[in-house]
Design a protein around this motif. Sequence first.
Motif, PDB file in Angstrom:
ATOM      1  N   ALA A  10     -10.217  -8.272  10.596  1.00 35.09           N
ATOM      2  CA  ALA A  10     -10.578  -9.638  10.951  1.00 35.09           C
ATOM      3  C   ALA A  10      -9.511 -10.288  11.816  1.00 35.09           C
ATOM      4  N   SER A  11      -8.262  -9.849  11.654  1.00 36.27           N
ATOM      5  CA  SER A  11      -7.181 -10.440  12.436  1.00 36.27           C
ATOM      6  C   SER A  11      -7.264 -10.055  13.908  1.00 36.27           C
ATOM      7  N   VAL A  12      -7.964  -8.986  14.234  1.00 30.02           N
ATOM      8  CA  VAL A  12      -8.063  -8.570  15.638  1.00 30.02           C
ATOM      9  C   VAL A  12      -8.744  -9.659  16.462  1.00 30.02           C
ATOM     10  N   GLY A  13      -9.891 -10.142  15.982  1.00 30.82           N
ATOM     11  CA  GLY A  13     -10.575 -11.207  16.703  1.00 30.82           C
ATOM     12  C   GLY A  13      -9.889 -12.542  16.558  1.00 30.82           C
ATOM     13  N   ARG A  14      -9.319 -12.799  15.393  1.00 23.60           N
ATOM     14  CA  ARG A  14      -8.690 -14.097  15.138  1.00 23.60           C
ATOM     15  C   ARG A  14      -7.427 -14.281  15.981  1.00 23.60           C
ATOM     16  N   ILE A  15      -6.720 -13.198  16.292  1.00 23.26           N
ATOM     17  CA  ILE A  15      -5.504 -13.280  17.105  1.00 23.26           C
ATOM     18  C   ILE A  15      -5.784 -12.882  18.550  1.00 23.26           C
ATOM     19  N   GLY A  16      -6.561 -11.825  18.748  1.00 26.83           N
ATOM     20  CA  GLY A  16      -6.762 -11.296  20.090  1.00 26.83           C
ATOM     21  C   GLY A  16      -7.583 -12.197  20.989  1.00 26.83           C
ATOM     22  N   GLY A  17      -8.681 -12.766  20.489  1.00 24.08           N
ATOM     23  CA  GLY A  17      -9.521 -13.627  21.319  1.00 24.08           C
ATOM     24  C   GLY A  17      -8.773 -14.838  21.866  1.00 24.08           C
ATOM     25  N   PRO A  18      -8.122 -15.622  21.006  1.00 22.89           N
ATOM     26  CA  PRO A  18      -7.332 -16.750  21.532  1.00 22.89           C
ATOM     27  C   PRO A  18      -6.209 -16.316  22.470  1.00 22.89           C
ATOM     28  N   ALA A  19      -5.594 -15.152  22.231  1.00 21.41           N
ATOM     29  CA  ALA A  19      -4.527 -14.691  23.117  1.00 21.41           C
ATOM     30  C   ALA A  19      -5.057 -14.436  24.521  1.00 21.41           C
ATOM     31  N   LEU A  20      -6.228 -13.834  24.637  1.00 22.75           N
ATOM     32  CA  LEU A  20      -6.827 -13.625  25.955  1.00 22.75           C
ATOM     33  C   LEU A  20      -7.111 -14.954  26.639  1.00 22.75           C
ATOM     34  N   ALA A  21      -7.597 -15.926  25.864  1.00 20.04           N
ATOM     35  CA  ALA A  21      -7.865 -17.250  26.446  1.00 20.04           C
ATOM     36  C   ALA A  21      -6.574 -17.915  26.903  1.00 20.04           C
ATOM     37  N   GLY A  22      -5.504 -17.792  26.110  1.00 20.27           N
ATOM     38  CA  GLY A  22      -4.228 -18.370  26.509  1.00 20.27           C
ATOM     39  C   GLY A  22      -3.684 -17.751  27.781  1.00 20.27           C
ATOM     40  N   ALA A  23      -3.826 -16.419  27.911  1.00 22.71           N
ATOM     41  CA  ALA A  23      -3.370 -15.758  29.139  1.00 22.71           C
ATOM     42  C   ALA A  23      -4.174 -16.226  30.347  1.00 22.71           C
ATOM     43  N   ALA A  24      -5.490 -16.384  30.157  1.00 23.18           N
ATOM     44  CA  ALA A  24      -6.313 -16.886  31.259  1.00 23.18           C
ATOM     45  C   ALA A  24      -5.901 -18.306  31.641  1.00 23.18           C
TER      46      ALA A  24
END
Length: 622
Positions: free
Chosen positions: A72-86
């Motif tokens: 569950a942490s993959v989506g909870r951490i990874g999704g926002p990280a991609l948005a922050g990089a964008a």
Amino acid sequence: MSRPARALPPWLAHALRAQRGPVSRSAVVRGALGGGPLLLAAVLAGRPTVGVVAAIGAMFAGINDRPGSRRASVGRIGGPALAGAAGLVVGTYTGDHLAAVLLTLLLTGLGLVAGAVSALGPVGSAVGTQLLVGAAVGAGMPLPEPGWLRALAFLAGAGWLLALRLALPTPGSFAGDFRLDFRFDGERHAVAAVYDAVAALLDAAGSPTATARRAALTAALDQAQDALAGPRLRRYASSAAERRLHAQHAATLPLAGAATALAWAEQAVPARASEGPRRLAAAVRDNASTGPLPAPARSAPALRALDDALLNAAEAFDRADGGDLHGRRRSRAARVRTVLGARGREYGTRVALCFGASAAIAQALHHTRWYGQHEHWYWLPATAVFLVKPDLGPLASRVLSRAAGTVLGALLFAGLAALLPRPEGLVALVAACGALIPVATRHFAAQTAVVTVLVLALVMAGGEPQASVGRIAETLLACGLVLVVGHLPLPGPRGDAIRARLTEAGAAAQTYLDHVLGGSDDRAARWALRREAYRTLAEARTAIALASAELPPLARHADGADETAATLERLVDTTTACAVHLDDTGRLDSPHIRRLTELRDELARRRPRVDLRLPRLPAVTG
């Protein structure tokens, strides 16, 4: 004669209340190993500003590193990280090439999109937050690296903490064979918590606490589904241990239905009825066999359903053929409707106004040299983003907590900056703050204080001078701005987001009721519909509680909503009791018909009061 003590206003009581529960020691270790080592490596390599961006990515990942399973942490951490990089890429290139007015308009539009996406849920809210903060930092933080390199450094920081989350073991997560169980940490405890919640509901049957216990069971089922539904290499469970855990989770669903039906009857059940679920909880937690289970009495349909569910659970513990999680599956069209619907429009408009106005003020102060020679105007819009997030509590409570936390953190850093050596002292401070983030998430003010110290340390490590006074002034300005904008009247009726949630909950309850009264034998579909009905109701109750705790000009728009949600909950409980009774006897008796009729009439009376298009209940006759 003593006067009765006055109750605190809800918004103030929320600001003074902290979350309870144990602190994850593994999260503290991950936080200490997150941003600090990355910054140290960058300083040693002579690129401290790259380490600053990487540490910011690790900081946000640490904030999103909440209790739960690894997958569950993959989506909870990874999704926002991609948005922050964008956001960093967009902010960097637009900040370098657009004039102040065009940049402000672009950031306002970005706020509208990010706010609408935040209506999708907690992960969507984190995605929107990091997108906007990344854009503000990219546009306003003076760094020598190009946008693409900033984005890579940000992703590297978040990816490093995610790698720690996936690789480091969680204390207490091992049971049985290490090779089979290393992948499980939060999953086993989440499934075991459902069995414990079933036992607690059975103990509370016939008592005033039964409603609260049923709500706790709903929360436990939601957490278990989220823990098991994360990404995997294959679509279905790929090992015997995982399939067995899925089967154990599926066995909780008929148990939950039987326990809800017993609580609905408002009659106490024998004490031994809860012993079986508790033994099953211990077996899941320890990855052990169930042993003998006490058989409950079979004197009523719900008790017979409980006995059958216990037998099915015992069989599930001995086989490994678990499949579907019977969880929420939202289509792309449904997500788009949420983003473009009342919730997305209301929240998106509010975020766009706050983010755009704060960016405009920050740009004006920046170009008039209010900041002096140091270009760090990003703090004002970034602060506004955190203040406008509704999942952090009522607006007035957020503003008060943010102001207090920033003042405390800035003053604390000012004292530490005068004593600590540089840069090693700043690196140690970043590592210490990363370790404190899991502890500080219990209260927004404490989290703000820790994050303020961490960010100020990163800014100084990147070559900027000490800026505590400026941070305090900008935070107080952002607090006043968000407080004003948050109470401005917007076009259209207020409270649309609450009505939209109640409409979703009513539609889910209607679908579940139609399926049960339609006589379908598809148990899996029934379980999925029941889970969706309870889950949407829980989300509506949470949103209503937050809206009711606002200041009176905002709280009055939630009047009557909580009573409507309670009526819908009783309808779903009654539908569950009807399903259990129909399975046993094939027909409904007079208590079930009478309760359905009463709830239909009560919902009809509440429709004009809350201006809600509630679903029409089917006519039920004796």
